[in-house]
Design an enzyme around this catalytic site. Structure first.
Site, PDB file in Angstrom:
ATOM      1  CB  SER A 193      48.839  -1.221  50.951  1.00  0.00           C
ATOM      2  OG  SER A 193      48.054  -0.249  50.351  1.00  0.00           O
TER       3      SER A 193
ATOM      4  CE  LYS B 155      52.966  -1.873  47.271  1.00  0.00           C
ATOM      5  NZ  LYS B 155      51.961  -1.614  48.444  1.00  0.00           N
TER       6      LYS B 155
ATOM      7  CB  SER C  67      48.636  -0.617  47.173  1.00  0.00           C
ATOM      8  OG  SER C  67      49.617  -0.870  48.349  1.00  0.00           O
TER       9      SER C  67
END
Lengths: 477, 486
Positions: free
Chosen positions: B176, B77, B152
């Site tokens: 997330s 990420k 997210s």
């Protein structure tokens, strides 16, 4: 109307750790700008603080030295504000739960009475960087080397009433910090700085007047001048029917005035809250006790010992004990056999003068405690006169720590002449050469005694024992 | 290599010499080139560096290195700092930021020989539940490109779901990892707070942020967890743990459960609704496997979302103060003063959702509001944690839906932040309590995958991993792929 000032100080003590309070970067002074700012100090995305345990120990040491409560549980908070030299946009500090609680010291200003000054608290925090406004025209340069240097902020009660007391308190904290080794005490490098809160009120009034804060004072002299000035300014304003505004002022030592920096009426909201990157700080009783057991003899105790056990006068005892290096030097010389009173005189006199002249710290003195003790011993056994002792001191200063005291006395021919026969011969010659003067002395003109002693000293290059000379001359009368 | 292979399958193939790590990485890069244009799951692709690392891994293997993670591809990420590589956190503010150091998670994965092939898209500073707040554009859900992947960690979830990588790192502050895992039909584990170092992970809300693996199944999640986890002296909130099961799971795979478990069903999470049939079927499956289901209550559940948005925003408001245009990141053109530099750099560099949370957080920390919001939220946070403690007195772990809905359409919730925040309804309570939770696929609704969540006591990731592995041995929801017949 007569006025009384009310003064409190916040003193920032830079703790003498090798590395910063929340990072591994060096705290050494004087590196190239930004050479000692690591990713953590720069507030890079993703970095986290890790508390330097040494800073905690030094804070505890200070707390114990001012007889304060050590809080076994304390919290680091974020103090939020934007400034170019504050990389994270917040300073990690301690707000509601500081590591050191209430304590106290007693201060005695020169020619003043002792006053107890309460210390509200002392808390750990990180220093900010430096903004340099005069390096590039129209621009501000930022040096983040100082960022993250551990500070202990020592907050006093508003217990002081004169600028002299405030200055004495600042000195006292400085002395104490150096004694317990938590700060190098170098004011010129900013190792200790203070902010002064000053207000005035009519004598006899209980309620405090509105106060102003004078920021960033870094010398004992300036603290006194700045407060003196601010007290006078406030009295002038009030007597002219004006009103004091809560504000931050800056002291300008060149102009000897304070001027307004920013108004505090709309006080900043720092939005303190516990820093979620750091766990609450918990300290064990065992750690506190270990640090207590390692505390050195503190200045007050040392001063008392010099008076009670070594017979120094109160002023000598205070002067010697007020600086740890000086006190250590004194103790070393005394344990090497020096007479305490003589030793204090030499340290406060000749030695201090020489060091001052060359702006040299005591630790670099070529005349060591042992050499000084040997010199004093030779004065005491009458080998040296006070004059030749000074000549020897000069020679020791030149030769340094490896000097041979007795060797120098002999090679420089400094020993007092105590040979009765030789002295008598010299005196007889002088009397023969100055019959008129001798008659006057005989006739009771005692002043002439000084003349003859002086002539003898001159003839012997100061090596004659003046007392002995006196005795021989008197015997001739 | 077969598409949608797991990390473990690839590991076995590499060990057998079916293909080299270099070939494996080349294959992945080709897939990403072909398919990511319409997904937008990657912000940065590091093909060259990945091939170099793969070659190094092949060399190590040739010299006898048999570590199961050696040469396996994965993605980070874009919230983890990677030395010398663009690290954006999905924000314009960091659109030019090349990190000068590696996050601990990044160095841990590299030390295990794993090969990062790129950095995945995400909601800006991890603030969002749909990946629509990213400065680098929204990400499409591989199951239906009109829909969002969740957030997210939406880029990581979409990349895994589309078979572009078998594993990706994610971070979970209030859901997330788990919510996008649910919306994309993959497995996502949020470990216990403190299990994985936060050093080098760009902070959103420090007391909640936790990294974790996003994978095809529980076996791979355990494998990645074992690499990511570990005490880190650079993170004061990282936990000193010595859990032998973690290493054992990585080397031997996840063992069968010794005995059936008692699984709690929080009644506050099982309200009737149109999307509940998948989890109802999963309940039946779990009973069939011999587990006991038991209703429990977590009475403060309703307060969790508001409490979360007070605390997370408060922390975020100060965590994001460092983005001031002075030292790195976006800086406005020709600032006229320090104040102007701050105002314009931050105005231009932050997106709307980030600004909303900075404003909210600044407000809740302000004098006069601090007690009513921040302090009160902290108190309720403790009550929520106590709810879980009480529930775990009678059950081994908890079963709950991960998200209230399947993936929704793009732009559907962007104008209604409060409705968007409700996506976190089932994930924030365990985040506030710092507990580990895994989301695994358990069925479909409206043709889109639905996940279920297994929540365990602190540092007991072994329980949800073992139960998830058992469930996945007996079901095939995790083996469904976008584009295939359901």
């Amino acid at each position: 109307m007569s006025w009384e000032a009310v003064i409190g100080l916040e003193i920032h003590v830079q703790l003498a750790t090798q590395s910063k309070i929340f990072s591994g970067a060096s705290t050494a002074y004087g590196a190239a700008p930004n050479a000692q700012a690591c990713n953590i100090d720069l507030g890079m995305p993703g970095v986290l603080p890790v508390l330097n345990e040494r800073a905690v120990e030094l804070a505890i040491r200070f707390g114990l030295a001012i007889d304060a409560q050590i809080n076994l549980y304390s919290i680091f908070d974020r103090k939020n504000y934007f400034y170019a030299d504050l990389p994270k946009g917040y300073q990690i500090s301690q707000f509601e739960t500081p590591i050191v609680g209430a304590g106290q010291v007693t201060v005695t200003p020169e020619n003043g009475k002792p006053r107890r000054v309460g210390i509200t608290r002392a808390h750990l925090e990180e220093d900010a960087g430096k903004s340099v406004h005069d390096l590039y025209p129209g621009q501000t340069a930022v040096d983040l080397n100082r960022t993250g240097t551990p500070l202990l902020e020592v907050v006093s009660e508003p217990d002081m009433r004169t600028a002299q007391e405030a200055s004495a308190y600042f000195r006292q904290i400085h002395t104490l910090a150096r004694y317990i080794g938590i700060c190098d005490g170098n004011l010129a490098e900013g190792s200790m700085r203070c902010d002064a809160n000053v207000s005035v009120r009519p004598t006899g009034q209980e309620a405090f007047g509105e106060r102003t804060e004078i920021k960033n004072i870094n010398s004992f002299r300036f603290v006194e001048q700045a407060i003196e000035h601010e007290i006078a300014r406030q009295i002038d304003v009030l007597e002219a029917g004006g009103r004091i505004h809560r504000e931050t002022r800056l002291y300008d030592p060149d102009k000897d005035e304070t001027r307004s920096m920013r108004s505090k009426e709309l006080s900043n909201d720092y939005r303190y809250f516990p820093d979620p990157d750091l766990m609450p700080l918990t300290i064990s009783e065992a750690l506190v006790e270990r640090i207590r057991s390692e505390l050195p003899e503190l200045p007050d105790a040392r001063c008392a010992r010099y008076g009670d056990q070594l017979g120094l006068s109160a002023s000598d005892a205070t002067a010697i004990s007020s600086d740890i290096d000086r006190a250590d030097f004194f103790d070393a010389a005394v344990s090497a056999g020096a007479n305490a009173k003589q030793c204090a005189n030499w340290i406060m006199g000749e030695l201090s003068a020489y060091l001052n002249k060359q702006a040299m710290p005591l630790s670099a003195s070529p005349v060591t405690p042992s050499l000084l003790a040997q010199l004093i011993a030779r004065v005491e056994d009458s080998t040296l006169s006070s004059k030749t002792a000074k000549t020897l001191f000069d020679a020791l200063w030149e030769e340094g720590p490896s000097a041979d005291v007795d060797g120098l006395i002999s090679s420089l021919n400094l020993a007092q002449m105590s040979d009765d026969g030789a002295l008598t011969q010299i005196i007889d010659d002088l009397i023969a050469a100055n019959p008129k003067q001798f008659e006057e002395l005989r006739g009771g003109k005692d002043k002439m005694l000084g003349f003859f002693v002086g002539q003898v000293m001159k003839a012997t290059q100061g090596k004659a024992n003046p007392q002995q000379v006196n005795e021989i001359i008197r015997a001739k009368l | 290599m077969k598409k949608f292979s797991t990390l473990r399958t690839m590991s076995a193939s590499l060990a057998q010499g079916d293909f080299s790590s270099v070939e494996l990485i080349q294959d992945h890069i080709a897939h990403i080139h072909n398919e990511d244009a319409h997904l937008n799951s990657f912000i940065t692709l590091s093909a060259e560096a990945a091939l170099e690392q793969a070659a190094a891994a092949d060399k190590l293997r040739a010299s006898g290195d048999t570590r199961p993670t050696l040469g396996l591809p994965f993605a980070h990420k874009d919230i983890f700092c990677t030395n010398g590589v663009l690290t954006t956190a999905g924000s314009k503010m960091l659109s030019n930021f090349v990190a000068p150091y590696d996050a601990t998670v990044v160095s841990n994965m590299a030390a295990a020989g794993m090969v990062c092939i790129g950095k995945t898209n995400m909601d800006e500073f991890a603030m969002g539940s749909s990946n629509e707040t990213s400065y680098f554009g929204s990400v499409s859900n591989p199951w239906d490109t009109q829909r969002v992947p969740g957030g997210s960690s939406g880029g990581s979830a979409a990349a895994v779901a589309a078979g572009l990588v078998a594993g990706a790192t994610g971070t979970d502050t209030g859901g997330s990892i788990r919510q996008p895992a649910s919306l994309c039909g993959i497995t996502g584990l949020k470990p216990t707070y403190g299990r994985i170092s936060r050093y080098g992970m760009i902070a959103f809300a420090s007391s909640l942020d936790q990294a974790g693996p996003m994978t095809r199944d529980a076996e791979d999640a355990a494998l990645m967890l074992s690499v990511m986890a570990g005490f880190d002296p650079k993170d004061s909130t990282s936990a000193q743990r010595d859990d032998a099961w973690l290493g054992k799971m990585a080397t031997d795979g996840i063992a069968e459960l010794d005995q059936p478990l008692t699984i709690g069903l929080p009644e506050e999470y099982f309200q009737a609704g149109e999307h509940m049939h998948a989890i109802e079927a999963a309940k039946a499956e779990l009973e069939k496997l011999g587990h006991t289901l038991k209703s429990v209550s977590l009475p403060h559940t309703q307060a969790a979302v508001p409490v979360y948005y007070v605390l997370a925003s408060a922390e975020a408001s100060t965590n994001l103060s460092r983005y001031d245009g002075v030292r790195f990141g976006h800086r406005c053109d020709s600032p006229q003063s320090l104040q102007d530099l701050y105002e314009r750099s931050r105005e231009e560099g932050f997106g709307q959702e980030v600004k909303r949370r900075i404003l909210t957080g600044t407000y809740t920390l302000s004098v006069g509001y601090f007690d009513a919001y921040y302090l009160k939220a902290q108190k309720i946070r403790r009550l929520i944690a106590e709810d879980f403690n009480n529930a775990f007195a009678g059950v081994d772990l908890l079963l709950a839906p991960t998200a209230p809905t399947p993936a929704f359409n793009k732009n559907q919730l962007t104008d209604d932040p409060v409705a968007m925040y409700q996506q976190d309804l089932y994930t924030v309570p365990s985040s506030l309590a710092g507990l580990p939770a895994i989301s695994i696929p358990c069925g479909f609704s409206q043709g889109m995958p639905m996940g279920m969540q297994l929540i365990a006591p602190a540092f007991r990731e072994d329980l949800p991993l073992a139960l998830a592995a058992q469930f996945q041995r007996h079901t095939d929801w995790h083996l469904r792929h976008p584009g295939e017949e359901l």
